[in-house]
Design a protein around this motif. Structure first.
Motif, PDB file in Angstrom:
ATOM      1  N   ASP A   6       0.835  -1.192   0.000  1.00  0.00           N
ATOM      2  CA  ASP A   6       0.000   0.000   0.000  1.00  0.00           C
ATOM      3  C   ASP A   6       0.871   1.244   0.000  1.00  0.00           C
ATOM      4  O   ASP A   6       1.993   1.250   0.529  1.00  0.00           O
ATOM      5  CB  ASP A   6      -0.895   0.029   1.249  1.00  0.00           C
ATOM      6  CG  ASP A   6      -1.951  -1.056   1.207  1.00  0.00           C
ATOM      7  OD1 ASP A   6      -2.317  -1.460   0.094  1.00  0.00           O
ATOM      8  OD2 ASP A   6      -2.376  -1.492   2.297  1.00  0.00           O
ATOM      9  N   ASP A  16      -5.093   7.685  -5.948  1.00  0.00           N
ATOM     10  CA  ASP A  16      -4.762   6.691  -4.935  1.00  0.00           C
ATOM     11  C   ASP A  16      -3.891   5.614  -5.583  1.00  0.00           C
ATOM     12  O   ASP A  16      -4.293   4.982  -6.560  1.00  0.00           O
ATOM     13  CB  ASP A  16      -6.045   6.071  -4.383  1.00  0.00           C
ATOM     14  CG  ASP A  16      -5.765   5.002  -3.356  1.00  0.00           C
ATOM     15  OD1 ASP A  16      -5.621   3.831  -3.758  1.00  0.00           O
ATOM     16  OD2 ASP A  16      -5.687   5.324  -2.159  1.00  0.00           O
ATOM     17  N   GLU A  19      -5.362   2.110  -5.996  1.00  0.00           N
ATOM     18  CA  GLU A  19      -6.303   2.002  -7.118  1.00  0.00           C
ATOM     19  C   GLU A  19      -5.569   1.978  -8.445  1.00  0.00           C
ATOM     20  O   GLU A  19      -5.928   1.211  -9.353  1.00  0.00           O
ATOM     21  CB  GLU A  19      -7.298   3.162  -7.100  1.00  0.00           C
ATOM     22  CG  GLU A  19      -8.470   2.971  -6.166  1.00  0.00           C
ATOM     23  CD  GLU A  19      -9.621   3.912  -6.479  1.00  0.00           C
ATOM     24  OE1 GLU A  19     -10.684   3.723  -5.884  1.00  0.00           O
ATOM     25  OE2 GLU A  19      -9.462   4.818  -7.317  1.00  0.00           O
TER      26      GLU A  19
END
Length: 371
Positions: A6, A16, A19
């Motif tokens: 992440d 993001d 994403e």
């Protein structure tokens, strides 16, 4: 599916990163982008500098270009631009995408650049099969809201092997297309056919139009009888345009990209979409073959849209995958099914049909074996 770390909490980029990594997979797999896992593993932010989305993809693209691998470099520059141009880094990536593609295609005299100037902007496309005076049937190819025309490089050569002329383009607001994305954007496809009508058999045209461009192709086919069939995957029909509850679940990258193409703020863009929906009456009015690839876990296109097609389109065939939008785990199967469908609606009996059918069956078995 690949798993990536992440992004750090301090990431203040436009998109993001999680994403971005998730939704780019359909493109890296479909285009066979080399070393995409290594590049994605280095990306920590969508801001600027080392470790950023645009910088890492651009670094990789430049290395490939230095090695003379122009098409691979073009694909990496394309990923650096993904999902849309939001500043200088992605603009440079888009410019480099077009530049390296142009260099690559100069080794193929049959690939040419088309520019169509319209009152609201310019449509740009790459074309093939129109340089020898033979008027061939036309295949128009376009991707969705994040896909530039240069991603279809290998498709241009494949179109020629099918005995067709080809036009690969991009949606309004994407890449070099300066048209606004609005409810009348479907007219762009008719203008492209008009532009080549003296060099191709445009009365026998087919649209391979994926995702949101599939919606444009279906809408265009209602008005333009030159389009003889629409082959698409993950195209919105109704619910995405009209259902506020569904819109509230859309990925941020989708909403932001739509707003960018429409020239609107994200908060207001979705409110303009309801009039874009295709009604049951319009779907029933389609007299041409429609071939549609649907994904049961699609985050963008709801199953209700697929159900509408199944109920109301006269000549419809649907391939369903247990997959997410873009069917990244079924890229080969999807591509071959769409090509096979094109050959079938054109009633092509040449040996190529048998080869494509065999390859499709093999790809389907491999996908099933992979679970």
């Amino acid at each position: 599916m690949e798993q990536f770390e992440d992004p750090p909490a301090e990431d203040d980029g436009t998109n993001d990163v999680g994403e971005l990594k998730q939704f780019v997979l359909a493109h890296t797999r479909g285009q066979r982008v080399t070393d995409h896992e290594d590049v994605l593993a280095r990306i920590r932010t969508d801001a600027e500098g080392d470790g950023s989305w645009a910088a890492e993809w651009t670094r990789s693209a430049r290395a490939l270009e230095r090695d003379g691998r122009l098409l691979d470099a073009c694909r990496h520059y394309t990923m650096a631009r993904f999902p849309f141009v939001d500043g200088p880094a992605r603009q440079r990536a888009l410019d480099d995408t077009v530049r390296t593609f142009d260099q690559w295609r100069r080794g193929d005299r049959d690939i040419e650049r088309l520019e169509v100037d319209l009152p609201t902007g310019r449509v740009v496309a790459w074309a093939t099969g129109m340089s020898d005076g033979v008027r061939r049937p036309v295949l128009i190819v376009s991707g969705g809201i994040v896909t530039v025309k240069e991603q279809w490089a290998s498709t241009l050569r494949a179109i020629r092997r099918l005995g067709m002329a080809g036009i690969v383009t991009e949606m309004p607001g994407v890449g070099e297309n300066t048209l606004p994305y609005d409810r009348d954007s479907w007219r762009m496809l008719s203008h492209l056919l008009d532009h080549v009508s003296d060099r191709a058999d445009v009365a026998d045209s087919y649209a391979l139009a994926l995702s949101f461009s599939g919606h444009l192709a279906l809408r265009c086919a209602l008005e333009d009888s030159r389009i003889r069939a629409v082959l698409t995957a993950g195209a919105p029909i109704d619910t995405l345009f009209t259902d506020r509850r569904w819109q509230a679940t859309l990925p941020r990258i989708t909403v932001d990209t739509l707003a960018h193409l429409m020239g609107k703020e994200a908060g207001s863009a979705l409110g303009e979409l309801p009039s874009w929906a295709l009604s049951p009456d319009q779907l029933r009015a389609l007299t041409i073959p429609v071939r549609y690839v649907a994904c049961d876990r699609d985050e963008i296109i709801p199953g209700t849209d697929v159900d509408l097609l199944a109920r109301h389109v006269r000549d419809i065939e649907i391939l369903r995958h247990d997959d997410v939008h873009g069917a990244p785990a079924h890229a080969a199967e999807t591509q071959l099914w769409l090509i096979r469908s094109l050959l079938r609606v054109r009633r092509v009996k040449a040996p190529v049909h048998l080869v494509i059918d065999l390859l499709y069956r093999l790809a389907r078995r491999r996908a099933a074996a992979a679970g």
